[in-house]
Enzyme design. Structure first.
Site, PDB file in Angstrom:
ATOM      1  N   ALA A 177       0.663  -1.127  -0.199  1.00  0.00           N
ATOM      2  CA  ALA A 177       0.138   0.168  -0.008  1.00  0.00           C
ATOM      3  C   ALA A 177       0.766   1.254   0.049  1.00  0.00           C
ATOM      4  CB  ALA A 177      -0.697   0.040   1.244  1.00  0.00           C
ATOM      5  N   LYS A 195       2.475 -16.807   2.331  1.00  0.00           N
ATOM      6  CA  LYS A 195       3.779 -15.764   1.976  1.00  0.00           C
ATOM      7  C   LYS A 195       3.770 -15.019   3.469  1.00  0.00           C
ATOM      8  CE  LYS A 195       1.241 -12.028   0.808  1.00  0.00           C
ATOM      9  NZ  LYS A 195       1.104 -10.708   1.216  1.00  0.00           N
ATOM     10  N   ASN A 233       4.616  -8.180   8.354  1.00  0.00           N
ATOM     11  CA  ASN A 233       4.929  -9.661   8.658  1.00  0.00           C
ATOM     12  C   ASN A 233       6.459  -9.643   8.864  1.00  0.00           C
ATOM     13  OD1 ASN A 233       2.417 -11.252   8.812  1.00  0.00           O
ATOM     14  ND2 ASN A 233       2.260 -10.210   6.883  1.00  0.00           N
TER      15      ASN A 233
END
EC number: 1.1.1.94
Length: 329
Positions: free
Chosen positions: A141, A192, A257
């Site tokens: 983003a 992922k 993450n």
């Protein structure tokens, strides 16, 4: 698909509204917090995420009334963290979703049901799978906010719907491709995040680029083995929707993450890391959910097992990664 609604007030939802405003005269936007809605309507930007993105108020209809946004939209793009989906839609009736096309931009797994969002919407609201799709990366983003060239993959079993959504998202800084692999792309988008956690943990422990390359090479093999077992159709995991999304999530400075994993590698407890971050790390929930799902399929997934042991069994990252090193090729 004459009208579109985005559900979510986070960074990815904000980025999607920005993208869609390139092609639509008006975009419906559900934002849960009333104060956030008021700020957007007064100052023309999201006060919490991607504050640099300024909206034309004539192009957006912002509301904290979920039913209003759903009823006004032909197609819904859901960009809410997976951990909040059940709570968000608990009072929503299947009748309200009748005839709607639903695209997930969640990139997570619904922990209450160990289900990908596509299955959640199908089972909860009766939306046919042919009317459900996913929007996946590789795309952060933050780079959309900067209008840096990015690529999105739109996956749907209905080719016409996939093509139409791809057209709706394409603009000067967004290129799109389509796929019919609804389940594979969505599962890959979930997995992922787990491997980005592993990458972050290893980085926090001081492992270098050489090891990271081996880690991610093994990670794409785990993804391929798992999604081929769950949804056995022909696919090329070397394409951007799979390998590309894995790479950007594992390596990018914008990856929440990877950041979460890095903190764990540096010695933070899970709770402390969660408190320090102002965004959800989907990989935390995905690790446990995929491990549960894999009890049925029994795919060998040593990286997933290592991340699970660190996050949920509280095994030292130093010890667990040393064990993992002997299992990688």
């Amino acid at each position: 698909m004459k009208t579109v609604g985005v559900i979510g007030g986070g960074s990815w939802a904000t980025a999607l509204v920005k993208i869609l405003c390139n092609n639509f005269a008006q975009v419906n936007w559900f934002v849960r917090r009333e104060d956030q809605v008021a700020h957007i309507l007064r100052y023309k930007h999201n006060p919490t995420y991607l504050q640099s993105v300024e909206f034309d108020l004539n192009q957006i209809h912002v509301s904290n009334n979920l039913e209003t946004i759903i009823s006004r939209s032909d197609v819904l793009i859901v960009a809410t963290p997976s951990a909040f989906l059940v709570e968000l839609f608990k009072d929503t009736t299947p009748e309200l979703f009748k005839g709607k096309i639903v695209f997930s931009a969640v990139k997570g797994i619904v922990p209450e049901y160990n289900a990908i969002p596509a299955r959640f919407f199908h089972k909860t609201f009766g939306t046919p799978y042919k009317d459900i799709g996913i929007i996946c990366g590789p795309c952060h983003a933050e780079e959309v906010a900067l209008e840096r060239l990015s690529y999105l993959t739109v996956a749907c079993q209905h080719e016409t719907i996939a093509n139409e959504m791809a057209r709706m998202l394409a603009c000067r800084y967004i290129k799109t491709t389509t796929s019919d692999d609804l389940f594979g792309t969505e599962l890959s988008a979930v997995l992922k995040n787990v491997y980005a956690l592993a990458s972050g943990i290893c980085s926090g422990l001081g492992y270098g680029d050489n090891f990271q390359a081996v880690l991610i090479a093994n990670a794409i093999q785990e993804i391929e083995n798992f999604i081929d077992e769950v949804s056995p159709i022909h696919r090329d995991v070397k394409s951007s929707a799979y390998l590309g999304d894995l790479l950007v999530t594992a390596y990018s400075k914008f990856s929440r993450n990877r950041t979460f994993g890095y903190m764990i590698g540096k010695g933070y407890s899970v709770k402390t890391a969660q408190l320090e971050m102002d965004m959800i790390a989907e990989g935390y929930y995905a690790t446990k959910c995929v491990k549960e799902i894999n009890k049925k399929f029994q795919v060998e997934m040593p990286i997933l097992e290592a991340v699970y042991n660190i996050l949920y069994e509280k095994i030292s990252p130093v010890i667990e990664m040393k064990i993992l090193c002997d299992k990688l090729t």
